[in-house]
Design an enzyme around this catalytic site. Structure first.
Site, PDB file in Angstrom:
ATOM      1  N   LYS A   1      32.353  15.779  54.288  1.00 24.60           N
ATOM      2  CA  LYS A   1      31.131  15.563  53.486  1.00 24.60           C
ATOM      3  C   LYS A   1      29.895  16.104  54.210  1.00 24.60           C
ATOM      4  O   LYS A   1      28.973  16.625  53.585  1.00 24.60           O
ATOM      5  CB  LYS A   1      30.936  14.076  53.196  1.00 24.60           C
ATOM      6  CG  LYS A   1      31.885  13.606  52.107  1.00 24.60           C
ATOM      7  CD  LYS A   1      31.769  12.137  51.830  1.00 24.60           C
ATOM      8  CE  LYS A   1      32.922  11.706  50.933  1.00 24.60           C
ATOM      9  NZ  LYS A   1      32.978  10.285  50.703  1.00 24.60           N
TER      10      LYS A   1
ATOM     11  N   LYS B   1      28.079  18.756  51.922  1.00 23.16           N
ATOM     12  CA  LYS B   1      26.752  18.444  51.353  1.00 23.16           C
ATOM     13  C   LYS B   1      25.634  19.076  52.186  1.00 23.16           C
ATOM     14  O   LYS B   1      24.463  18.798  51.962  1.00 23.16           O
ATOM     15  CB  LYS B   1      26.568  16.924  51.277  1.00 23.16           C
ATOM     16  CG  LYS B   1      27.589  16.248  50.360  1.00 23.16           C
ATOM     17  CD  LYS B   1      27.286  14.779  50.119  1.00 23.16           C
ATOM     18  CE  LYS B   1      28.463  14.081  49.468  1.00 23.16           C
ATOM     19  NZ  LYS B   1      28.103  13.175  48.379  1.00 23.16           N
TER      20      LYS B   1
ATOM     21  N   ASN C   1      28.040  -1.815  41.762  1.00 24.82           N
ATOM     22  CA  ASN C   1      28.796  -2.134  42.984  1.00 24.82           C
ATOM     23  C   ASN C   1      28.005  -3.167  43.777  1.00 24.82           C
ATOM     24  O   ASN C   1      26.842  -3.428  43.458  1.00 24.82           O
ATOM     25  CB  ASN C   1      29.046  -0.845  43.784  1.00 24.82           C
ATOM     26  CG  ASN C   1      27.741  -0.209  44.207  1.00 24.82           C
ATOM     27  OD1 ASN C   1      26.977  -0.765  44.981  1.00 24.82           O
ATOM     28  ND2 ASN C   1      27.457   0.977  43.653  1.00 24.82           N
TER      29      ASN C   1
ATOM     30  N   ASP D   1      29.528   7.011  40.967  1.00 21.69           N
ATOM     31  CA  ASP D   1      30.016   8.387  40.786  1.00 21.69           C
ATOM     32  C   ASP D   1      30.137   8.748  39.309  1.00 21.69           C
ATOM     33  O   ASP D   1      30.084   9.910  38.943  1.00 21.69           O
ATOM     34  CB  ASP D   1      31.371   8.548  41.471  1.00 21.69           C
ATOM     35  CG  ASP D   1      31.209   8.517  42.982  1.00 21.69           C
ATOM     36  OD1 ASP D   1      30.196   9.059  43.465  1.00 21.69           O
ATOM     37  OD2 ASP D   1      32.068   7.936  43.683  1.00 21.69           O
TER      38      ASP D   1
ATOM     39  N   LYS E   1      26.215  -5.040  21.535  1.00 25.05           N
ATOM     40  CA  LYS E   1      27.290  -5.503  22.423  1.00 25.05           C
ATOM     41  C   LYS E   1      28.613  -4.977  21.871  1.00 25.05           C
ATOM     42  O   LYS E   1      28.915  -5.194  20.687  1.00 25.05           O
ATOM     43  CB  LYS E   1      27.262  -7.031  22.427  1.00 25.05           C
ATOM     44  CG  LYS E   1      28.247  -7.650  23.368  1.00 25.05           C
ATOM     45  CD  LYS E   1      28.148  -9.173  23.309  1.00 25.05           C
ATOM     46  CE  LYS E   1      29.266  -9.809  24.098  1.00 25.05           C
ATOM     47  NZ  LYS E   1      29.404 -11.227  23.807  1.00 25.05           N
TER      48      LYS E   1
HETATM   49  O1  C5P Z   1      30.660  11.734  48.159  1.00 24.81           O
HETATM   50  P1  C5P Z   1      30.209  10.351  48.476  1.00 24.81           P
HETATM   51  O2  C5P Z   1      29.839   9.544  47.290  1.00 24.81           O
HETATM   52  O3  C5P Z   1      31.089   9.591  49.405  1.00 24.81           O
HETATM   53  O4  C5P Z   1      28.885  10.628  49.340  1.00 24.81           O
HETATM   54  C1  C5P Z   1      28.074   9.592  49.792  1.00 24.81           C
HETATM   55  C2  C5P Z   1      26.687  10.106  50.059  1.00 24.81           C
HETATM   56  O5  C5P Z   1      26.227  10.894  48.964  1.00 24.81           O
HETATM   57  C3  C5P Z   1      25.707   8.977  50.177  1.00 24.81           C
HETATM   58  O6  C5P Z   1      24.681   9.377  51.043  1.00 24.81           O
HETATM   59  C4  C5P Z   1      25.239   8.789  48.749  1.00 24.81           C
HETATM   60  O7  C5P Z   1      23.958   8.178  48.691  1.00 24.81           O
HETATM   61  C5  C5P Z   1      25.221  10.217  48.229  1.00 24.81           C
HETATM   62  N1  C5P Z   1      25.568  10.335  46.814  1.00 24.81           N
HETATM   63  C6  C5P Z   1      24.699  10.993  45.967  1.00 24.81           C
HETATM   64  N2  C5P Z   1      25.000  11.135  44.639  1.00 24.81           N
HETATM   65  C7  C5P Z   1      26.148  10.648  44.141  1.00 24.81           C
HETATM   66  C8  C5P Z   1      27.056   9.989  44.992  1.00 24.81           C
HETATM   67  C9  C5P Z   1      26.708   9.837  46.317  1.00 24.81           C
HETATM   68  O8  C5P Z   1      23.663  11.447  46.414  1.00 24.81           O
HETATM   69  N3  C5P Z   1      26.409  10.799  42.864  1.00 24.81           N
END
Ligand code: C5P
Length: 406
Positions: A340, A344, A210, A282, A292
């Site tokens: 979130k 979290k 990204n 994600d 390749k």
């Molecule tokens: O659930 P989302 O991806 O929106 O959450 C964003 C937060 O979670 C950010 O702080 C990101 O660094 C963290 N994150 C993580 N592991 C992932 C995806 C996001 O720690 N796989």
């Protein structure tokens, strides 16, 4: 200025070792207690009796490893001292520090100190100071958070003129005072920051990623260092040359989400505050193809698997750690970010939107447990970082008050 502070002085094999005697006196005049270690090469340039008489303590040499005379080891010396000063530090000792060598007492003792408690005052000939190996080693130490007290210019012992003279004892004292005397709000707080994108490889030449540039991570790192924190920065791949931007932080470069998870996990037990600013992928490809992938199909299906949620997974283990996340939302902003924050188990989440990718400024909302949202409109990322550090200091103060009342 240094009353009650304990300085461990490592002396190595340079003619500038004679200046150590004056340096010890200066440190003591400021109220510091000094103990000295010396390498075998250092002993050719200053007498152990001189160091013993000046410090009022036994001088630690490599013999201690075999004669069993001293009960202090490199570990207990590190526990005793507030700071480890290597002055003068030769190119050989600097290389030993950079590589983590434990071949003598001076370098093995360094391994028992966190980088932020080490100061190195190099002394060598100009050609050596400018050699690629020394330049790389010094840069590596700076990146880890070691304070380098740059050598001065002038006449060198070898007769040449140039850079390489041990910094003047008064300048060394000033650098040590800056390390030891801090009344900053986050002094001694250990902050781990993740930043930048992650890279998930499909094959040997392509990846999913990204456009994150890591800018917020740099701003957070600078703000945290300026407030006295120790910073471990776990950074995904970015285009910047990192050394100068974040000098003073420990930098760990990673690529994939799994790499990042491993490094966060390795550092979490020695972290007081975790700020996950990284734009973590994600998903990752189920397999990384070797070579390749050929374009032999009109439609290609990519099988992806969910990456672990690093922040959510660590929350159960890091119960005493302040946890901070970012939420990049393109719809239902506040609602999603609030969810979130709870899901979290975070202390704070910073809501932003996709326009902030790579931009210098942005609009952000800080959401915290049991408090109303704080909107920061069109602010620079540096200003956002300062606001976050202020809130972290508040959260830590509040926790301390609660602990004291319990
Ligand atoms: O659930 P989302 O991806 O929106 O959450 C964003 C937060 O979670 C950010 O702080 C990101 O660094 C963290 N994150 C993580 N592991 C992932 C995806 C996001 O720690 N796989």
């Amino acid at each position: 200025m240094l009353k009650g502070k304990r300085v461990l002085l490592g002396v190595t094999g340079s003619i500038a070792a004679y200046k150590s005697a004056y340096l010890i006196r200066l440190l003591q005049q400021e109220g510091a207690e000094v103990k000295a270690l010396i390498t075998d090469a250092g002993k050719h340039f200053i007498g152990i009796d001189t160091l013993r008489a000046l410090t009022g303590h036994e001088v630690y040499t490599d013999n201690f490893l075999t004669d069993g005379a001293w009960r202090d080891s490199h570990i207990s010396l590190a526990e005793w001292a507030d700071v480890y000063l290597l002055a003068p530090a030769t190119a050989n000792t600097i290389a030993g520090l950079a590589c983590g060598m434990a071949g003598n007492l001076v370098t093995s003792t360094a391994l028992a100190f966190s980088s932020h408690r080490i100061a190195v005052a190099p002394a060598m000939n100009t050609a050596m100071w400018c050699s690629p190996a020394v330049v790389d080693n010094v840069s590596l130490l700076r990146r880890r958070g070691v304070t380098i007290i740059d050598p001065g210019e002038g006449s060198l012992a070898c007769g040449a003129q140039g850079t390489g003279r041990l910094a003047e004892p008064e300048d060394i004292l000033a650098a040590l005072t800056a390390i030891l005397v801090t009344n900053k709000p986050l002094s001694g707080v250990r902050i781990m920051i993740t930043a930048g994108p992650t890279r998930e490889w499909l094959d040997d030449v392509r990846y999913i990623s990204n456009p994150s540039t890591g800018k917020i991570g740099f701003s957070l790192t600078r703000a945290a260092l300026a407030q006295g924190a120790e910073v471990r920065l776990v950074m995904g791949p970015v285009n910047e040359l990192l050394d100068d931007i974040i000098a003073g932080a420990e930098l760990i470069s990673v690529e994939s989400a799994l790499d990042m998870q491993r490094e966060v996990s390795a550092g979490i037990d020695t972290t007081d505050v975790l700020i996950m600013a990284a734009a973590v992928s994600d998903y990752r490809p189920v397999v990384r193809a070797s070579g390749k992938i050929k374009k032999d199909k009109d439609v290609m299906t990519l099988n992806l698997v969910r990456n672990p949620d690093i922040l959510k997974d660590i929350a159960g283990r890091a119960v005493n750690c302040v946890l901070i996340g970012f939420a990049l939302e393109s719809a239902n902003h506040l609602e999603n970010a609030q969810r979130k924050l709870a899901d979290k188990r975070l202390d704070m989440i910073i809501l932003n939107d996709p326009t902030s990718f790579g931009a210098e400024t942005g609009s952000f909302t800080l959401l915290m447990k049991n408090r109303g949202p704080i909107c920061i409109d069109q602010a620079s990322k540096d200003n956002l970082a300062l606001s976050i550090m202020e809130k972290i200091a508040d959260i830590l103060k509040e926790r301390k008050r609660t602990d004291e009342n319990n």
